[in-house]
Design an enzyme around this catalytic site. Structure first.
Site, PDB file in Angstrom:
ATOM      1  N   ASP A  15       1.074  -1.209  -0.126  1.00  0.00           N
ATOM      2  CA  ASP A  15      -0.018   0.094   0.116  1.00  0.00           C
ATOM      3  C   ASP A  15       0.924   1.077   0.031  1.00  0.00           C
ATOM      4  O   ASP A  15       1.706   1.345   1.000  1.00  0.00           O
ATOM      5  CB  ASP A  15      -0.773   0.014   1.403  1.00  0.00           C
ATOM      6  CG  ASP A  15      -1.475   1.046   1.172  1.00  0.00           C
ATOM      7  OD1 ASP A  15      -1.430   2.087   0.586  1.00  0.00           O
ATOM      8  OD2 ASP A  15      -2.543   1.083   2.227  1.00  0.00           O
ATOM      9  N   ILE A  16       0.935   2.106  -1.106  1.00  0.00           N
ATOM     10  CA  ILE A  16       1.709   3.204  -1.297  1.00  0.00           C
ATOM     11  C   ILE A  16       1.794   4.099   0.009  1.00  0.00           C
ATOM     12  O   ILE A  16       2.768   4.653   0.288  1.00  0.00           O
ATOM     13  CB  ILE A  16       1.594   3.802  -2.656  1.00  0.00           C
ATOM     14  CG1 ILE A  16       2.870   4.778  -2.967  1.00  0.00           C
ATOM     15  CG2 ILE A  16       0.467   4.621  -2.674  1.00  0.00           C
ATOM     16  CD1 ILE A  16       2.933   4.985  -4.564  1.00  0.00           C
ATOM     17  N   ASN A  29      -6.316  12.855 -10.489  1.00  0.00           N
ATOM     18  CA  ASN A  29      -7.430  13.607 -11.630  1.00  0.00           C
ATOM     19  C   ASN A  29      -7.015  14.843 -11.672  1.00  0.00           C
ATOM     20  O   ASN A  29      -6.446  15.601 -10.836  1.00  0.00           O
ATOM     21  CB  ASN A  29      -8.654  13.087 -11.381  1.00  0.00           C
ATOM     22  CG  ASN A  29      -9.492  13.799 -10.171  1.00  0.00           C
ATOM     23  OD1 ASN A  29      -9.351  14.937 -10.027  1.00  0.00           O
ATOM     24  ND2 ASN A  29      -9.993  12.885  -9.206  1.00  0.00           N
ATOM     25  N   GLY A  37      -9.513   4.847  -5.685  1.00  0.00           N
ATOM     26  CA  GLY A  37      -8.438   4.220  -5.708  1.00  0.00           C
ATOM     27  C   GLY A  37      -7.326   4.876  -4.829  1.00  0.00           C
ATOM     28  O   GLY A  37      -7.458   5.099  -3.757  1.00  0.00           O
ATOM     29  N   VAL A  38      -6.072   4.703  -5.443  1.00  0.00           N
ATOM     30  CA  VAL A  38      -5.054   5.264  -4.626  1.00  0.00           C
ATOM     31  C   VAL A  38      -5.156   6.840  -4.408  1.00  0.00           C
ATOM     32  O   VAL A  38      -4.423   6.966  -3.063  1.00  0.00           O
ATOM     33  CB  VAL A  38      -3.747   5.031  -5.750  1.00  0.00           C
ATOM     34  CG1 VAL A  38      -3.416   5.831  -6.650  1.00  0.00           C
ATOM     35  CG2 VAL A  38      -2.482   4.950  -4.624  1.00  0.00           C
ATOM     36  N   ASP A  39      -5.829   7.606  -5.232  1.00  0.00           N
ATOM     37  CA  ASP A  39      -5.998   9.060  -4.755  1.00  0.00           C
ATOM     38  C   ASP A  39      -6.649   9.053  -3.431  1.00  0.00           C
ATOM     39  O   ASP A  39      -6.267   9.823  -2.454  1.00  0.00           O
ATOM     40  CB  ASP A  39      -6.900   9.487  -5.968  1.00  0.00           C
ATOM     41  CG  ASP A  39      -6.693  11.182  -5.946  1.00  0.00           C
ATOM     42  OD1 ASP A  39      -6.081  11.528  -5.009  1.00  0.00           O
ATOM     43  OD2 ASP A  39      -7.463  11.795  -6.648  1.00  0.00           O
ATOM     44  N   GLY A 124      -5.828   1.675 -13.176  1.00  0.00           N
ATOM     45  CA  GLY A 124      -6.966   1.478 -12.167  1.00  0.00           C
ATOM     46  C   GLY A 124      -8.283   1.819 -13.235  1.00  0.00           C
ATOM     47  O   GLY A 124      -8.528   1.270 -14.115  1.00  0.00           O
ATOM     48  N   VAL A 125      -8.934   2.751 -12.479  1.00  0.00           N
ATOM     49  CA  VAL A 125     -10.191   3.181 -13.091  1.00  0.00           C
ATOM     50  C   VAL A 125      -9.948   3.941 -14.614  1.00  0.00           C
ATOM     51  O   VAL A 125     -10.936   4.014 -15.301  1.00  0.00           O
ATOM     52  CB  VAL A 125     -11.146   3.924 -12.358  1.00  0.00           C
ATOM     53  CG1 VAL A 125     -11.719   3.384 -11.212  1.00  0.00           C
ATOM     54  CG2 VAL A 125     -10.434   5.381 -12.008  1.00  0.00           C
ATOM     55  N   TYR A 126      -8.728   4.278 -14.906  1.00  0.00           N
ATOM     56  CA  TYR A 126      -8.486   4.888 -16.348  1.00  0.00           C
ATOM     57  C   TYR A 126      -8.164   3.766 -17.255  1.00  0.00           C
ATOM     58  O   TYR A 126      -7.945   3.853 -18.357  1.00  0.00           O
ATOM     59  CB  TYR A 126      -7.338   5.851 -15.926  1.00  0.00           C
ATOM     60  CG  TYR A 126      -7.597   7.287 -15.610  1.00  0.00           C
ATOM     61  CD1 TYR A 126      -9.153   7.353 -14.883  1.00  0.00           C
ATOM     62  CD2 TYR A 126      -6.903   8.212 -15.396  1.00  0.00           C
ATOM     63  CE1 TYR A 126      -9.269   8.523 -14.491  1.00  0.00           C
ATOM     64  CE2 TYR A 126      -7.065   9.613 -14.974  1.00  0.00           C
ATOM     65  CZ  TYR A 126      -8.338   9.750 -14.458  1.00  0.00           C
ATOM     66  OH  TYR A 126      -8.781  10.889 -13.990  1.00  0.00           O
TER      67      TYR A 126
HETATM   68  P1  ADP Z   1      -5.869   5.745 -12.223  1.00  0.00           P
HETATM   69  O1  ADP Z   1      -7.348   6.502 -12.152  1.00  0.00           O
HETATM   70  O2  ADP Z   1      -4.765   6.482 -12.587  1.00  0.00           O
HETATM   71  O3  ADP Z   1      -6.325   4.347 -13.055  1.00  0.00           O
HETATM   72  P2  ADP Z   1      -6.422   4.202  -9.794  1.00  0.00           P
HETATM   73  O4  ADP Z   1      -6.194   4.584  -8.305  1.00  0.00           O
HETATM   74  O5  ADP Z   1      -7.588   3.680  -9.971  1.00  0.00           O
HETATM   75  O6  ADP Z   1      -5.827   5.420 -10.639  1.00  0.00           O
HETATM   76  O7  ADP Z   1      -5.184   2.940  -9.906  1.00  0.00           O
HETATM   77  C1  ADP Z   1      -3.963   2.963 -10.166  1.00  0.00           C
HETATM   78  C2  ADP Z   1      -3.400   1.792  -9.614  1.00  0.00           C
HETATM   79  O8  ADP Z   1      -3.076   2.062  -8.131  1.00  0.00           O
HETATM   80  C3  ADP Z   1      -3.952   0.519  -9.815  1.00  0.00           C
HETATM   81  O9  ADP Z   1      -2.986  -0.678 -10.464  1.00  0.00           O
HETATM   82  C4  ADP Z   1      -4.615   0.110  -8.442  1.00  0.00           C
HETATM   83  O10 ADP Z   1      -4.514  -1.180  -8.147  1.00  0.00           O
HETATM   84  C5  ADP Z   1      -3.333   0.759  -7.628  1.00  0.00           C
HETATM   85  N1  ADP Z   1      -3.681   1.128  -6.218  1.00  0.00           N
HETATM   86  C6  ADP Z   1      -4.909   1.646  -5.667  1.00  0.00           C
HETATM   87  N2  ADP Z   1      -4.862   1.955  -4.469  1.00  0.00           N
HETATM   88  C7  ADP Z   1      -3.389   1.630  -4.220  1.00  0.00           C
HETATM   89  C8  ADP Z   1      -2.596   1.737  -2.847  1.00  0.00           C
HETATM   90  N3  ADP Z   1      -3.163   2.125  -1.626  1.00  0.00           N
HETATM   91  N4  ADP Z   1      -1.154   1.458  -2.797  1.00  0.00           N
HETATM   92  C9  ADP Z   1      -0.538   1.375  -4.202  1.00  0.00           C
HETATM   93  N5  ADP Z   1      -1.584   0.992  -5.377  1.00  0.00           N
HETATM   94  C10 ADP Z   1      -2.848   1.210  -5.151  1.00  0.00           C
END
Ligand code: ADP
Length: 184
Positions: A15-16, A29, A37-39, A124-126
């Protein structure tokens, strides 16, 4: 793990938001005002102060990045990069994705940071195809490192084993290309 000049590159299932590095990169975004997601995870872990600083930034163009403090995160800074939405590949997605990695490293270099962790931006969602995205991430970081000589450690933070395996394949392929090290 791979060493390029003074920099080590590694993939980790993590988990980053837990990583103790100078900067973590956010897959943000264009509003920079948080999302899923990660944001969402980064904003939750950093606290409201991060949103307040983001509100002062006026958003960010796709392919670009902006830096903030890390607040309650172990990371000292967050670099908010806006990846492209995947539309099939004919709308400049590859160049925009590469630009996210390049701009993030440029900002880290300008801020005199030494360690940085990236998520798989746009995967992820993109919906960027992950094999292609990982190849672009890896190749762009390697191409940019000579222009970011202060960076000593790059971590590719993977949310699952499938993503980790993609980075490991890139690392292995690159290691195979490297000339064998000479005995001392
Ligand atoms: P985007 O909108 O750029 O696609 P996302 O957040 O939906 O961004 O996903 C980008 C990547 O980050 C995906 O591979 C997702 O599995 C991953 N991800 C989501 N949460 C975390 C986290 N807490 N730590 C690391 N990677 C994550």
């Amino acid at each position: 793990m791979l060493t390029i000049g003074h920099c080590t590159l590694e993939a980790q299932v993590a988990d980053i938001t837990t990583l103790d590095v100078d900067a973590i990169v956010n897959a943000a975004n264009m509003s920079l005002l948080g999302g899923g997601g990660v944001d969402g995870a980064i904003h939750r872990a950093a606290g409201r102060e991060l949103l307040r600083e983001c509100e002062t930034l006026g958003g960010c163009a796709t392919g670009d990045a902006k830096i903030t403090r890390g607040y309650r995160l172990p990371a000292r800074h967050v670099i908010h990069a806006v990846g492209p939405v995947w539309h099939g590949g004919a709308r400049g997605e590859a160049g925009l994705l590469a630009s996210c990695y390049r701009r993030s490293l440029e900002l880290a270099q300008q801020a005199h940071l030494r360690s940085i962790a990236f998520p798989a931006i746009s995967c992820g969602v993109y919906h960027y195809p992950p094999d292609d995205a990982v190849h672009i991430a890896f190749a762009t970081v390697i191409d940019t490192l000579p222009h970011a000589s202060g960076i000593e450690r790059v971590v590719f933070a993977c949310f699952d084993d499938a993503m980790f395996d993609r980075y490991e394949r890139e690392l292995a392929a690159r290691r195979d290309q490297a000339p064998p090290s000479k005995p001392a």
